[in-house]
Each structure stands twice: as structure tokens, then as C-alpha cells.
Design a protein around this motif. Structure first.
Motif, PDB file in Angstrom:
ATOM      1  N   ASP A   1       0.849  -1.180   0.000  1.00  0.00           N
ATOM      2  CA  ASP A   1       0.000   0.000   0.000  1.00  0.00           C
ATOM      3  C   ASP A   1       0.897   1.246   0.000  1.00  0.00           C
ATOM      4  O   ASP A   1       1.461   1.615   1.031  1.00  0.00           O
ATOM      5  CB  ASP A   1      -0.911  -0.008   1.231  1.00  0.00           C
ATOM      6  N   SER A   2       1.043   1.862  -1.144  1.00  0.00           N
ATOM      7  CA  SER A   2       1.941   3.012  -1.268  1.00  0.00           C
ATOM      8  C   SER A   2       1.463   4.223  -0.471  1.00  0.00           C
ATOM      9  O   SER A   2       2.244   5.137  -0.212  1.00  0.00           O
ATOM     10  CB  SER A   2       2.083   3.402  -2.745  1.00  0.00           C
ATOM     11  N   SER A   3       0.191   4.225  -0.070  1.00  0.00           N
ATOM     12  CA  SER A   3      -0.311   5.358   0.709  1.00  0.00           C
ATOM     13  C   SER A   3       0.198   5.313   2.148  1.00  0.00           C
ATOM     14  O   SER A   3       0.173   6.319   2.859  1.00  0.00           O
ATOM     15  CB  SER A   3      -1.840   5.373   0.709  1.00  0.00           C
ATOM     16  N   THR A   4       0.655   4.154   2.584  1.00  0.00           N
ATOM     17  CA  THR A   4       1.165   4.016   3.958  1.00  0.00           C
ATOM     18  C   THR A   4       2.629   3.601   3.980  1.00  0.00           C
ATOM     19  O   THR A   4       3.175   3.337   5.042  1.00  0.00           O
ATOM     20  CB  THR A   4       0.338   2.977   4.736  1.00  0.00           C
ATOM     21  N   SER A   5       3.245   3.503   2.809  1.00  0.00           N
ATOM     22  CA  SER A   5       4.640   3.066   2.727  1.00  0.00           C
ATOM     23  C   SER A   5       5.369   3.889   1.680  1.00  0.00           C
ATOM     24  O   SER A   5       4.772   4.275   0.657  1.00  0.00           O
ATOM     25  CB  SER A   5       4.721   1.585   2.366  1.00  0.00           C
ATOM     26  N   PRO A   6       6.644   4.175   1.900  1.00  0.00           N
ATOM     27  CA  PRO A   6       7.412   4.899   0.876  1.00  0.00           C
ATOM     28  C   PRO A   6       7.774   4.023  -0.317  1.00  0.00           C
ATOM     29  O   PRO A   6       8.362   4.506  -1.288  1.00  0.00           O
ATOM     30  CB  PRO A   6       8.666   5.337   1.631  1.00  0.00           C
ATOM     31  N   TYR A   7       7.429   2.735  -0.233  1.00  0.00           N
ATOM     32  CA  TYR A   7       7.794   1.794  -1.283  1.00  0.00           C
ATOM     33  C   TYR A   7       6.555   1.273  -2.003  1.00  0.00           C
ATOM     34  O   TYR A   7       5.427   1.357  -1.503  1.00  0.00           O
ATOM     35  CB  TYR A   7       8.573   0.620  -0.696  1.00  0.00           C
ATOM     36  N   SER A   8       6.779   0.727  -3.177  1.00  0.00           N
ATOM     37  CA  SER A   8       5.717   0.139  -3.981  1.00  0.00           C
ATOM     38  C   SER A   8       6.137  -1.252  -4.417  1.00  0.00           C
ATOM     39  O   SER A   8       7.284  -1.666  -4.199  1.00  0.00           O
ATOM     40  CB  SER A   8       5.448   1.005  -5.220  1.00  0.00           C
ATOM     41  N   MET A   9       5.226  -1.976  -5.074  1.00  0.00           N
ATOM     42  CA  MET A   9       5.586  -3.299  -5.593  1.00  0.00           C
ATOM     43  C   MET A   9       6.651  -3.186  -6.685  1.00  0.00           C
ATOM     44  O   MET A   9       7.471  -4.083  -6.859  1.00  0.00           O
ATOM     45  CB  MET A   9       4.356  -4.015  -6.140  1.00  0.00           C
TER      46      MET A   9
END
Length: 254
Positions: free
Chosen positions: A50-58
Motif C-alpha cells: 500500500d503506497s499510501s502508507t509506505s514509501p515503497y511500492s511493488m
């Protein structure tokens, strides 16, 4: 050490600077300021970040995997008119339930359509299998944990998910169709007909299992899974499959 820790030991070591502790094989006491058990889920999405809660993405995670396993192929093949290259198709046959009973016929059809076909099953050598996956442009397999290996596919590769008989479209969508959107992987599916399921060899034609899978679902997840996921193999109608493989070729031409 449990098999799943041993299998992913190198990946765990890359994600943490701390030693892996096998609590089933230790008898001393460990004290921690905090403890997180399992995956900390903040949304209902499978196989995603979840990129809205993490600075990372898949995409960041897949980039990390490419770096860690030294995966060289970044983008799937783009086939031009007149190009004689054969796109690589990996078929995961599965050895237990939901396995292909006619994988030879499937491979023969794909080869006739100019695919270079590889038939391989995940094993304890994660690094080796990751490299095989990464070398391919298309991955095909029946719904199941083996398809999580899509994380190793190059960008713009194609997943063909074979959906078993029994109203499991919802699980197929949540587990693999939706996650491909965050991975920049293109998605196709092939929903089998009852005639392509080995369940027709186990139950009479008018049995509820074949006639009304929804009724089995009302009996609970355990009953549903034991029949449609743990007790079913598939025999694909290769002529019915042909348009799906052709569609994947067309996507590689775009």
C-alpha cells in the motif's frame, strides 16, 4: 529449521540485519522491545504494498528482487512484424492438485504458435527458479501459490492464470489478477469448463459438485477447498486454449 525459512533464508537475510531465530529449535530466552507477528496488513489487497502508507511500492520490491537475485531481464520481449524471435513461455505444471494432465499437448500447441516453451516447477532453489521466471515473457499456470513467482517476471510480461472449475473467480482475481496491476504485468485468464476438470471422473453428471458449486460454498471454506482446490486437476481443451495464447502473442507485439 522449517523448510520455508530455509527456502527463503537468503531473502530474509537481505531484508533484516538481525540473525534468523528458529524458535522451535531454541530453548533460551529472548527479550524484544516490540514484536510483529506475520504480515502487517493495512488493506485487503493480496501480494501488494500500500503506497499510501509506505514509501515503497511493488515496483520497488520487484526492483529489489532483480538486484538481489541478479536478474538481467528488465522488460519482456517486444515482437515486431517479421521478427523471428520466439517469446519464452513458462508452464508451471503443478505436481499435486490442480495439475495439467495434458501438459505435453499444451506445450505442443504453444510451440506451433512460435513460443519457446519451458515446463518447470518451483523448488528449493529460489535463485535458480527466479532466473528461469525472469527469462520468460509469458507465464501460465493454474491458480495456486506457484503463481506468486510473477514477482520475478520482467516488466510488461504476461500472466495467463488458468481458473479451475467451481466459482473460484473471486479468489483468482484477488490473489493474482489485481496484483498484476501494481507490478506492470499484463493479465489474461482462461476459465476452464466442467468438461476440462477431472471432477467429472469423480462425480455423476447430476451431482451437486458439478451442478451447483455455490451450494458447496455455503457448506464452508474447508468443504469448498477440499473439492475444488485440493481434489481437481485440469485437462485443457487445446483448441479452446488457442485464442488465449494468440492474444498473449498479440500483446507482445504492442
Amino acid at each position: 529449521m522449517p523448510w520455508w525459512i530455509a527456502k527463503f533464508k537468503t531473502l530474509f537475510e537481505a531484508l533484516s540485519r538481525y540473525e534468523i531465530i528458529d524458535i522451535d529449535d531454541r530453548h533460551d530466552v529472548h527479550c524484544f522491545q516490540s514484536l510483529t507477528i506475520g504480515l502487517k496488513g493495512r488493506n485487503n489487497k493480496e501480494l501488494s504494498i500500500d503506497s499510501s502508507t509506505s514509501p515503497y511500492s511493488m515496483k520497488d520490491f520487484r526492483k529489489f528482487l532483480r538486484s538481489w537475485y541478479s536478474l538481467e531481464k528488465i522488460t519482456a520481449a517486444i515482437i515486431r512484424d517479421g521478427d523471428k524471435r520466439e517469446p519464452r513461455l513458462l508452464i508451471i505444471p503443478r505436481k499435486r492438485s490442480r495439475s495439467f494432465t495434458n501438459v505435453g499437448e499444451i506445450a505442443q500447441l504453444a510451440e506451433s504458435l512460435s513460443y519457446q516453451v519451458i515446463v518447470a516447477e518451483p523448488g528449493p532453489d529460489v535463485s535458480g527458479f527466479a532466473k528461469i521466471i525472469n527469462s520468460c515473457d509469458v507465464l501460465m499456470g493454474v491458480h495456486g501459490a506457484g503463481l506468486t513467482n510473477i514477482v520475478f517476471l520482467p516488466e510488461n510480461a504476461i500472466l495467463i492464470q488458468v481458473v479451475p472449475f467451481g466459482k473460484v473467480e473471486w479468489a483468482s482475481r484477488i490473489s493474482f489478477e489485481d496484483p498484476t496491476k501494481d507490478m506492470n504485468i499484463r493479465y489474461l485468464d482462461y476459465k476452464i469448463k466442467v468438461e476440462e476438470s477431472t471432477l467429472i471422473q469423480q462425480y455423476p453428471a447430476d451431482h451437486e459438485v458439478l451442478r451447483d458449486p455455490s451450494a458447496i460454498g455455503k457448506q464452508g471454506w474447508v468443504a469448498f477447498r477440499s473439492i475444488y482446490l485440493d481434489n481437481q486437476n485440469v485437462t485443457l481443451d487445446v483448441e479452446r486454449l488457442r485464442p488465449t495464447l494468440v492474444k498473449a502473442l498479440q500483446l507482445l507485439h504492442q
